[in-house]
Design an enzyme around this catalytic site. Sequence first.
Site, PDB file in Angstrom:
ATOM      1  N   HIS A 169       0.875  -1.109  -0.191  1.00 19.99           N
ATOM      2  CA  HIS A 169      -0.093  -0.205  -0.117  1.00 19.99           C
ATOM      3  C   HIS A 169       0.815   1.253  -0.112  1.00 19.99           C
ATOM      4  O   HIS A 169       0.296   2.288  -0.350  1.00 19.99           O
ATOM      5  CB  HIS A 169      -1.140  -0.058   1.275  1.00 19.99           C
ATOM      6  CG  HIS A 169      -0.377   0.296   2.634  1.00 19.99           C
ATOM      7  ND1 HIS A 169      -0.218  -0.654   3.408  1.00 19.99           N
ATOM      8  CD2 HIS A 169       0.014   1.603   2.965  1.00 19.99           C
ATOM      9  CE1 HIS A 169       0.266  -0.198   4.643  1.00 19.99           C
ATOM     10  NE2 HIS A 169       0.365   1.150   4.388  1.00 19.99           N
TER      11      HIS A 169
ATOM     12  N   ASP B  82       0.269  -7.638   1.128  1.00 18.92           N
ATOM     13  CA  ASP B  82       0.749  -6.121   1.514  1.00 18.92           C
ATOM     14  C   ASP B  82       2.141  -6.209   1.611  1.00 18.92           C
ATOM     15  O   ASP B  82       2.618  -5.342   2.449  1.00 18.92           O
ATOM     16  CB  ASP B  82       0.043  -5.674   2.727  1.00 18.92           C
ATOM     17  CG  ASP B  82       0.039  -4.072   2.683  1.00 18.92           C
ATOM     18  OD1 ASP B  82       0.395  -3.551   1.682  1.00 18.92           O
ATOM     19  OD2 ASP B  82      -0.706  -3.293   3.722  1.00 18.92           O
TER      20      ASP B  82
ATOM     21  N   SER C 163       4.332   2.750   8.037  1.00 20.05           N
ATOM     22  CA  SER C 163       4.279   1.715   7.205  1.00 20.05           C
ATOM     23  C   SER C 163       5.545   1.443   6.262  1.00 20.05           C
ATOM     24  O   SER C 163       5.921   2.175   5.527  1.00 20.05           O
ATOM     25  CB  SER C 163       2.986   1.794   6.280  1.00 20.05           C
ATOM     26  OG  SER C 163       1.911   1.943   6.785  1.00 20.05           O
TER      27      SER C 163
END
Length: 360
Positions: free
Chosen positions: A98, A129, A212
Amino acid sequence: MDALRRSAAVRPAVVLSCAVLLAGCSVAGAEVPRERATASASASASAAPTARAAEGLESDYRRVIDDVLPSVVQIRSGDDLGSGVVYDGKGHIVTNAHVVGDRRDFRVTTAHSEEPLAATLVSSYPEQDLAVVKLDRVPRGVKAASFGDSSKVAVGQIVLAMGSPLGLSSSVTQGIVSATGRTVTESGDGGGTGATLVDMVQTSAAINPGNSGGALVGLDGRVIGIPTLAATDPGLGNSAAPGIGFAIPASTVRTVAGQIVRDGKVTDSGRAALGITGRTVVDADYRAAGVAVVEVREGGAAAEAGLRSGDVITELGGRAVTTITSLSEALARSRPGDRTKVIYTRDGDERTAGVTLGEQ
């Protein structure tokens, strides 16, 4: 009157301060009772190990940060920002899918670089992911991170989260491992992949936007996970719930990134699949009641088991299926090749079929 009140408010603090000082020292011409001297000596003795322990922990923090931070980078993708971890000496960097989105070119800032470096996408695997990008040029000072053994991660273990939260590069937060083996499903909104992720590491270390793809690190200097998402609280307008973050375990990172680096893509996902396209259906009271089969992939597990478009799946492998998310979670706990049972309805009749799961 105001001035008088402020003065009056200060005086007790002064008196209190004197009282504290007097309790801990001798006054000229007075003898300190033996009991008080003994208590003071005992307090000093017990404080010394505590101080040494604190200094030791701080030293561990600094050592880990000095060792690992050069392996953590900031990744800019258009206006979006995330983090990454140097995977090897050839300039491969592992991050979240992402973070890269649907872009192929990136600007990467390392802990030692003043100017961003160009990087390109090798491959992205949204189902887990994870993604890998590669620096066009590997500068000096960039070193590969060391990944730990996920099976040895323990609840209560002290961890540091490193990344670029809110664009603040080379930031470090600390916490503990709150739980292991969590199954979580990402939102498909706001740039999330919608993936169901298993065996996640839950941590109290702050995970904020921009973290992230960074590193969750133990005090041995090994990366135990890739921080990926924070829990949200519907009661707070879906804002982040403090102290509840999740990281993809190092074993999964090595498996996926290793395949991408070696083969240019994921060749063995290890993720089970039913081979359908489905949607959540609701009952007469508008409650989620199962997953309707919209399309069956030819040659897939569902097709081999005799399922067809219009069937409604209500159970898989003994787990109730009410939504697409619950079906994904049931599949996430299985492996390709597993033989299991699926319960579904067709034209109002409940049926059962044995199914050999395929690979996603």
